[in-house]
Design a protein around this motif. Sequence first.
Motif, PDB file in Angstrom:
ATOM      1  N   HIS A   1     -50.364  -7.207 -21.876  1.00 22.88           N
ATOM      2  CA  HIS A   1     -50.146  -5.787 -22.141  1.00 22.88           C
ATOM      3  C   HIS A   1     -49.995  -5.585 -23.644  1.00 22.88           C
ATOM      4  CE1 HIS A   1     -49.349  -4.664 -17.935  1.00 22.88           C
ATOM      5  NE2 HIS A   1     -48.717  -5.821 -17.844  1.00 22.88           N
ATOM      6  N   PHE A   2     -50.907  -4.851 -24.227  1.00 19.97           N
ATOM      7  CA  PHE A   2     -50.792  -4.486 -25.632  1.00 19.97           C
ATOM      8  C   PHE A   2     -50.130  -3.121 -25.684  1.00 19.97           C
ATOM      9  CE2 PHE A   2     -53.945  -7.762 -25.714  1.00 19.97           C
ATOM     10  CZ  PHE A   2     -53.755  -8.385 -26.925  1.00 19.97           C
ATOM     11  N   THR A   3     -48.910  -3.073 -26.247  1.00 18.65           N
ATOM     12  CA  THR A   3     -48.166  -1.813 -26.321  1.00 18.65           C
ATOM     13  C   THR A   3     -47.908  -1.479 -27.782  1.00 18.65           C
ATOM     14  OG1 THR A   3     -45.890  -2.668 -26.362  1.00 18.65           O
ATOM     15  CG2 THR A   3     -46.956  -2.562 -24.206  1.00 18.65           C
ATOM     16  N   GLU A   4     -47.395  -0.306 -28.007  1.00 10.26           N
ATOM     17  CA  GLU A   4     -47.105   0.105 -29.386  1.00 10.26           C
ATOM     18  C   GLU A   4     -45.947  -0.688 -29.982  1.00 10.26           C
ATOM     19  OE1 GLU A   4     -44.293   3.948 -28.269  1.00 10.26           O
ATOM     20  OE2 GLU A   4     -46.228   4.244 -29.182  1.00 10.26           O
ATOM     21  N   ARG A   5     -45.139  -1.335 -29.132  1.00  9.32           N
ATOM     22  CA  ARG A   5     -43.977  -2.081 -29.623  1.00  9.32           C
ATOM     23  C   ARG A   5     -44.147  -3.587 -29.591  1.00  9.32           C
ATOM     24  NH1 ARG A   5     -38.729  -0.415 -27.311  1.00  9.32           N
ATOM     25  NH2 ARG A   5     -37.982  -1.588 -29.084  1.00  9.32           N
ATOM     26  N   GLY A   6     -45.235  -4.058 -29.002  1.00  9.63           N
ATOM     27  CA  GLY A   6     -45.431  -5.493 -28.951  1.00  9.63           C
ATOM     28  C   GLY A   6     -46.361  -5.910 -27.825  1.00  9.63           C
ATOM     29  N   LEU A   7     -46.519  -7.200 -27.694  1.00 11.54           N
ATOM     30  CA  LEU A   7     -47.386  -7.801 -26.694  1.00 11.54           C
ATOM     31  C   LEU A   7     -46.533  -8.385 -25.573  1.00 11.54           C
ATOM     32  CD1 LEU A   7     -50.254  -8.824 -25.921  1.00 11.54           C
ATOM     33  CD2 LEU A   7     -49.756 -10.845 -27.290  1.00 11.54           C
ATOM     34  N   PHE A   8     -46.896  -8.081 -24.336  1.00  9.33           N
ATOM     35  CA  PHE A   8     -46.163  -8.584 -23.178  1.00  9.33           C
ATOM     36  C   PHE A   8     -47.118  -9.390 -22.304  1.00  9.33           C
ATOM     37  CE2 PHE A   8     -43.644  -4.989 -24.435  1.00  9.33           C
ATOM     38  CZ  PHE A   8     -42.345  -5.373 -24.181  1.00  9.33           C
ATOM     39  N   TRP A   9     -46.611 -10.463 -21.731  1.00 10.63           N
ATOM     40  CA  TRP A   9     -47.339 -11.323 -20.813  1.00 10.63           C
ATOM     41  C   TRP A   9     -46.707 -11.131 -19.440  1.00 10.63           C
ATOM     42  CZ3 TRP A   9     -51.465 -14.192 -20.024  1.00 10.63           C
ATOM     43  CH2 TRP A   9     -51.441 -15.219 -19.083  1.00 10.63           C
TER      44      TRP A   9
ATOM     45  N   ASN B   1     -39.771  -2.938 -19.006  1.00 10.53           N
ATOM     46  CA  ASN B   1     -39.784  -1.728 -18.193  1.00 10.53           C
ATOM     47  C   ASN B   1     -40.141  -0.503 -19.023  1.00 10.53           C
ATOM     48  OD1 ASN B   1     -39.384  -0.414 -15.619  1.00 10.53           O
ATOM     49  ND2 ASN B   1     -37.522   0.448 -16.512  1.00 10.53           N
ATOM     50  N   GLU B   2     -39.493  -0.381 -20.173  1.00 11.41           N
ATOM     51  CA  GLU B   2     -39.732   0.775 -21.044  1.00 11.41           C
ATOM     52  C   GLU B   2     -41.139   0.768 -21.637  1.00 11.41           C
ATOM     53  OE1 GLU B   2     -38.240   2.255 -25.411  1.00 11.41           O
ATOM     54  OE2 GLU B   2     -36.801   1.209 -24.141  1.00 11.41           O
ATOM     55  N   CYS B   3     -41.591  -0.375 -22.111  1.00 10.93           N
ATOM     56  CA  CYS B   3     -42.876  -0.465 -22.807  1.00 10.93           C
ATOM     57  C   CYS B   3     -44.077  -0.539 -21.879  1.00 10.93           C
ATOM     58  CB  CYS B   3     -42.892  -1.683 -23.728  1.00 10.93           C
ATOM     59  SG  CYS B   3     -41.720  -1.591 -25.088  1.00 10.93           S
ATOM     60  N   VAL B   4     -43.912  -1.127 -20.710  1.00 10.47           N
ATOM     61  CA  VAL B   4     -45.049  -1.348 -19.812  1.00 10.47           C
ATOM     62  C   VAL B   4     -44.953  -0.492 -18.556  1.00 10.47           C
ATOM     63  CG1 VAL B   4     -46.302  -3.056 -18.426  1.00 10.47           C
ATOM     64  CG2 VAL B   4     -45.439  -3.680 -20.680  1.00 10.47           C
TER      65      VAL B   4
ATOM     66  N   THR C   1     -56.168 -10.336 -17.291  1.00 11.33           N
ATOM     67  CA  THR C   1     -56.508  -8.924 -17.441  1.00 11.33           C
ATOM     68  C   THR C   1     -55.879  -8.442 -18.738  1.00 11.33           C
ATOM     69  OG1 THR C   1     -56.599  -8.573 -15.052  1.00 11.33           O
ATOM     70  CG2 THR C   1     -56.259  -6.627 -16.423  1.00 11.33           C
ATOM     71  N   ILE C   2     -56.675  -7.800 -19.562  1.00 13.44           N
ATOM     72  CA  ILE C   2     -56.192  -7.252 -20.830  1.00 13.44           C
ATOM     73  C   ILE C   2     -55.933  -5.768 -20.613  1.00 13.44           C
ATOM     74  CG2 ILE C   2     -56.733  -6.798 -23.249  1.00 13.44           C
ATOM     75  CD1 ILE C   2     -58.683  -9.218 -23.073  1.00 13.44           C
TER      76      ILE C   2
END
Length: 114
Positions: free
Chosen positions: A101-109, A75-78, A55-56
């Motif tokens: 998860h594409f966030t303003e601070r980076g990519l999370f898996w 926790n903060e970013c997602v 899921t993107i």
Amino acid sequence: MPHTFRDAITVARKLGIRFLWIDALCIVQPSYGDNTEWLEEGSRMGIIYENAICTIAATNPSIPITLPTSSLSFNECVTESALNRRGWVVQERALSKRVLHFTERGLFWECGTI
């Protein structure tokens, strides 16, 4: 086509995924007083997310992603993002086995346990 849809297509292609399901396109969003489509398709959402390769999530794509020098807080970013305060997104995360998860601070898996 919205920028986030184009980005999702690019990510899917780079991952070698041939088919992309975008819920906003595949399920007619309910209008006031008419939930017919949602009532028919909503019950299938669990199967769709559970069987997805990935899921993107455009968790906070408002600005281009840069790689910061400090460590990132999932926790903060997602978890605390505006997107993840919506009920249907909580459902998508819970049902999906893998989420990018594409966030303003980076990519999370995020990967659930089996």
